[in-house]
Scaffold this active site. Structure first.
Site, PDB file in Angstrom:
ATOM      1  N   PHE A   1       2.610  -4.585   7.965  1.00 25.79           N
ATOM      2  CA  PHE A   1       1.450  -3.843   7.466  1.00 25.79           C
ATOM      3  C   PHE A   1       0.373  -4.721   6.851  1.00 25.79           C
ATOM      4  O   PHE A   1      -0.509  -4.239   6.156  1.00 25.79           O
ATOM      5  CB  PHE A   1       1.886  -2.758   6.488  1.00 25.79           C
ATOM      6  CG  PHE A   1       2.734  -1.704   7.157  1.00 25.79           C
ATOM      7  CD1 PHE A   1       2.273  -1.038   8.287  1.00 25.79           C
ATOM      8  CD2 PHE A   1       3.990  -1.402   6.682  1.00 25.79           C
ATOM      9  CE1 PHE A   1       3.052  -0.091   8.924  1.00 25.79           C
ATOM     10  CE2 PHE A   1       4.771  -0.450   7.313  1.00 25.79           C
ATOM     11  CZ  PHE A   1       4.303   0.213   8.441  1.00 25.79           C
ATOM     12  N   CYS A   2       0.415  -6.013   7.123  1.00 27.52           N
ATOM     13  CA  CYS A   2      -0.664  -6.896   6.659  1.00 27.52           C
ATOM     14  C   CYS A   2      -1.880  -6.715   7.555  1.00 27.52           C
ATOM     15  O   CYS A   2      -1.755  -6.582   8.769  1.00 27.52           O
ATOM     16  CB  CYS A   2      -0.220  -8.357   6.716  1.00 27.52           C
ATOM     17  SG  CYS A   2       0.824  -8.830   5.359  1.00 27.52           S
ATOM     18  N   HIS A   3      -3.047  -6.750   6.930  1.00 34.75           N
ATOM     19  CA  HIS A   3      -4.298  -6.681   7.677  1.00 34.75           C
ATOM     20  C   HIS A   3      -4.653  -8.078   8.198  1.00 34.75           C
ATOM     21  O   HIS A   3      -4.423  -9.056   7.497  1.00 34.75           O
ATOM     22  CB  HIS A   3      -5.433  -6.194   6.771  1.00 34.75           C
ATOM     23  CG  HIS A   3      -5.277  -4.788   6.319  1.00 34.75           C
ATOM     24  ND1 HIS A   3      -4.468  -4.432   5.253  1.00 34.75           N
ATOM     25  CD2 HIS A   3      -5.821  -3.641   6.786  1.00 34.75           C
ATOM     26  CE1 HIS A   3      -4.523  -3.129   5.084  1.00 34.75           C
ATOM     27  NE2 HIS A   3      -5.333  -2.625   5.995  1.00 34.75           N
TER      28      HIS A   3
ATOM     29  N   MET B   1       0.277 -12.157   0.474  1.00 32.72           N
ATOM     30  CA  MET B   1       1.265 -12.369   1.530  1.00 32.72           C
ATOM     31  C   MET B   1       0.967 -13.628   2.325  1.00 32.72           C
ATOM     32  O   MET B   1       1.885 -14.328   2.750  1.00 32.72           O
ATOM     33  CB  MET B   1       1.342 -11.147   2.456  1.00 32.72           C
ATOM     34  CG  MET B   1       1.903  -9.901   1.777  1.00 32.72           C
ATOM     35  SD  MET B   1       3.492 -10.170   0.946  1.00 32.72           S
ATOM     36  CE  MET B   1       4.519 -10.677   2.309  1.00 32.72           C
ATOM     37  N   GLU B   2      -0.304 -13.945   2.495  1.00 37.47           N
ATOM     38  CA  GLU B   2      -0.673 -15.165   3.202  1.00 37.47           C
ATOM     39  C   GLU B   2      -0.233 -16.398   2.416  1.00 37.47           C
ATOM     40  O   GLU B   2       0.298 -17.354   3.001  1.00 37.47           O
ATOM     41  CB  GLU B   2      -2.188 -15.180   3.457  1.00 37.47           C
ATOM     42  CG  GLU B   2      -2.645 -14.228   4.554  1.00 37.47           C
ATOM     43  CD  GLU B   2      -2.651 -12.751   4.174  1.00 37.47           C
ATOM     44  OE1 GLU B   2      -2.847 -11.925   5.071  1.00 37.47           O
ATOM     45  OE2 GLU B   2      -2.456 -12.402   2.995  1.00 37.47           O
TER      46      GLU B   2
ATOM     47  N   ASP C   1      13.456 -28.138   8.398  1.00 39.38           N
ATOM     48  CA  ASP C   1      13.612 -28.508   9.799  1.00 39.38           C
ATOM     49  C   ASP C   1      13.429 -30.005  10.016  1.00 39.38           C
ATOM     50  O   ASP C   1      14.175 -30.624  10.778  1.00 39.38           O
ATOM     51  CB  ASP C   1      12.621 -27.729  10.661  1.00 39.38           C
ATOM     52  CG  ASP C   1      12.785 -28.053  12.136  1.00 39.38           C
ATOM     53  OD1 ASP C   1      13.903 -27.895  12.666  1.00 39.38           O
ATOM     54  OD2 ASP C   1      11.796 -28.482  12.764  1.00 39.38           O
TER      55      ASP C   1
END
Length: 163
Positions: free
Chosen positions: A81-83, A118-119, A133
């Site tokens: 649901f992130c824009h 969120m970013e 990694d």
């Protein structure tokens, strides 16, 4: 006046998942900072410090910054649901906090109707995963986390402290 009870924003009145409608909000300057830690076994940390954070796969920090930046720009594809947002700025600071722990900080800026928390969290955690990694051939005992939001400016949930 009674305090407003917090509620989930990604749920419609019927209780179904829904993207938040931000169309009525004004576009404002917004920023968020997040960090994630990567903790190494003592011998591996010493080896990485001695090599200037170089591994057989290459420059660990540079690769983590590239991966984190790519993740910031694609957060809307990863989190349902992130824009999709125009990213005005994305910066990383990666440094040792002690002999065994690397801190990855990600700060993201936009001018839009919704924030970039969120970013910033995605950038910091994907950069941390990239460090893992790049270094996993040395040890699988590397620990990632915690990841957390450390600052947010703009919007109604302003928590301050974004440099």
């Amino acid at each position: 006046m009674a305090a407003r009870k917090p509620r989930l924003t990604h749920v419609d009145p019927a209780g179904r998942p829904a993207m938040v409608d931000v169309s009525e909000k004004p576009a404002t300057a917004r920023a968020a900072s997040a960090e994630c830690r990567v903790r190494f076994p003592a011998d591996i940390a010493a080896q990485l410090r001695a090599s200037g954070l170089q591994s057989k796969k290459g420059a660990v920090v540079d690769t983590a910054i590239i991966a984190g930046t790519m993740a910031v720009k694609r957060t809307w594809e990863l989190i349902p649901f992130c824009h999709p947002l125009p990213i005005d700025g994305c910066r990383f600071a990666i440094d040792w906090t002690n002999e065994r722990e690397l801190n990855i900080a990600c700060t993201v800026r936009t001018t839009h109707r919704t924030g970039v928390e969120m970013e910033a969290l995605t950038g910091a955690t994907v950069a941390a995963l990239t460090v893992y990694d790049m270094c996993k051939a040395l040890s699988h005992r590397i620990v990632i986390g915690p990841a957390k939001l450390v600052g947010k400016r703009g919007g109604k949930g302003d928590m301050g402290s974004v440099e």
